[in-house]
Design an enzyme around this catalytic site. Structure first.
Site, PDB file in Angstrom:
ATOM      1  CE  LYS A  78       7.988  -0.976  -7.403  1.00 51.58           C
ATOM      2  NZ  LYS A  78       7.295   0.276  -8.247  1.00 51.58           N
ATOM      3  CB  SER A 152       9.365   3.105  -6.890  1.00 49.55           C
ATOM      4  OG  SER A 152       8.220   2.838  -7.222  1.00 49.55           O
ATOM      5  CB  SER A 176       6.943   3.943  -9.975  1.00 53.75           C
ATOM      6  OG  SER A 176       6.787   5.002  -8.995  1.00 53.75           O
TER       7      SER A 176
END
Length: 448
Positions: A78, A152, A176
């Site tokens: 990420k 996210s 997320s």
């Protein structure tokens, strides 16, 4: 010729250890799939093709190759965690483009275990929202390209669900990691506080954010979790003894309802676990009325801290407003005890029930659209209405995970959430494995 795309991380590592395939061959196959498919999906902000192949060769030359738990396994990271030699953009035009001098500790642990980082994945700006879109691209759900992958950790989830990598690293501050896992039919584990090193942004959203795995099987999630936590991957999994499990399909937030497909999935999962010998009964956690305002205060205040020092003119409007709202709460969040109040309120419930089973989401993910160009309130309402069930467990700091279970009317994956007491990550994974055994899921979206 055997294809290694679509294989699990455990299968790939075993083959590399036994020298049935080289790390370079495995990584090259996955890079080819990324080149072929990611233009439609938008999982990656940057792909490290040349560097990944060179690092694959370094893994092959290691003297301890036969003992590496992730030997030659391609992994995506990420884009809010540092990868040596790459910029960490955090989904924003306001962040510097300077390459990182060293890996984040979780990335370093993955590399030490033999994994090869093939790229950094797309996130919403500052990892604030539950849709992944922004100046670096839009991540789409590989099961339904008209829908968001979630956020996210949306790019990481899309990469795994599309078979671009077998596992990916994400993190979870208000859902997320679990939100995109639920949208994309993946196993996503948010560990409890302090189990896996965090060091996310400026203060881990007051200690609510945790790094964790995204995988297509419980076995891979367990393997990656143990690497991230620094525990022995060879330790036996907890036994599948009978556990007390509470089923709740109630939304924690007043005025937000859970749609039938997600509620029904939780009920069917409860039946499956009862059939496996667990003691399952309906019971709702004692969610307080102030949960919604407390969640909002922590969510916005975390963004306000992360936005400090960034040029507001380079932030999108929804991020600027979110941070501005949060600045009013920062002092109170730091001094307040709402999180401790919530823990004390929940402790008797979890003393009676070892595991809580809920729907993972309240409704399917919204459209894949330029949400970053839309107003803050519209984003707030969309996020709250589709994911009210994840934030409580960031506030408590307890482990929670998303597990695929069944399908939505559209044919996309549905999912349930498992929540446990502090330190129960492996127990949750054991329960999730029973769900996988009773109701196997298709691991990769049909994109070819």
């Amino acid at each position: 010729m055997t294809s290694w795309v679509g294989r699990t991380a455990a299968e790939i590592a075993a083959a590399v250890q036994e020298k049935r395939v080289t790390p370079r061959e495995v990584v090259a196959e996955h890079l080819a799939r990324i080149a072929s498919l990611d233009g439609r999906i938008g999982a990656f902000r940057t792909v490290r093709a040349e560097a990944a192949l060179a690092e694959a060769d370094e893994v092959a030359a290691r003297a301890d190759l036969d003992g590496l738990p992730l030997a030659g396994v391609p992994v995506a990271v990420k884009d809010n965690l540092a990868v040596r030699g790459e910029a960490t953009r955090n989904g924003s035009a306001a962040t510097p483009d300077d390459p990182a001098d060293e890996d984040h500790v979780t990335v370093a642990r993955l590399r030490a275990a033999g994994a090869v980082v093939v790229g950094l994945t797309n996130v919403p700006e500052l990892c604030v929202f539950g849709t992944t879109d922004g100046v670096h691209g839009t991540a789409r759900n590989p099961w339904d390209l008209t829908r968001t992958t979630g956020g996210s950790s949306g790019g990481s989830a899309a990469a795994v669900a599309a078979g671009l990598v077998p596992i990916a690293l994400g993190n979870d501050g208000m859902g997320s990691l679990r939100i995109p896992a639920a949208n994309c039919g993946l196993v996503g584990l948010k560990p409890g506080f302090g189990v896996v090193p965090a060091d996310i942004g400026h203060g881990d959203w007051f200690g609510m954010s945790e790094n964790g795995p995204l995988a297509t099987t419980v076995e891979d999630a367990r393997l990656m979790f143990r690497v991230l936590a620094g525990t022995d991957p060879g330790e036996p999994a907890p036994s599948s003894s009978s556990r007390g499990i509470a089923l709740s399909v109630r939304s924690p937030l007043v005025g937000v309802t859970v749609t039938r497909p997600y509620a029904d999935a939780a009920r069917r999962a409860a039946q499956a676990l009862a059939g496996a010998g667990h003691r399952v009964r309906r019971a709702d956690p004692p969610y307080p009325l102030w949960l919604g305002t407390t969640s909002l205060a922590h969510w916005t205040a975390g963004t306000a801290v992360d936005a400090e020092g960034l040029d507001p003119a380079l932030l999108t409007r929804r991020t600027r407003v979110h941070a501005a709202v949060g600045r009013r709460f920062v002092k109170g969040v730091r001094a307040g005890d709402r999180r401790e109040q919530l823990r004390r309120r929940m402790e008797p419930f979890f003393a009676e029930h070892e595991v809580l089973l809920t729907p993972a989401l309240a409704r399917r993910g919204p459209a894949a659209a330029p949400w970053h160009e839309r107003g803050w309130l519209r984003n707030l309402l969309v996020n709250t209405n589709y994911s009210p069930l994840t934030p409580p467990w960031n506030l408590t700091g307890w482990p929670a995970m998303s597990v695929p279970f069944g399908t939505l009317p559209s044919g996309a994956p549905c999912a349930v959430q498992l929540v446990g007491r502090p330190g129960s990550e492996l127990e949750l994974l054991a329960v999730a494995e029973q769900l996988q055994e009773s109701h196997p899921w298709r691991r990769t979206a049909p994109l070819d």
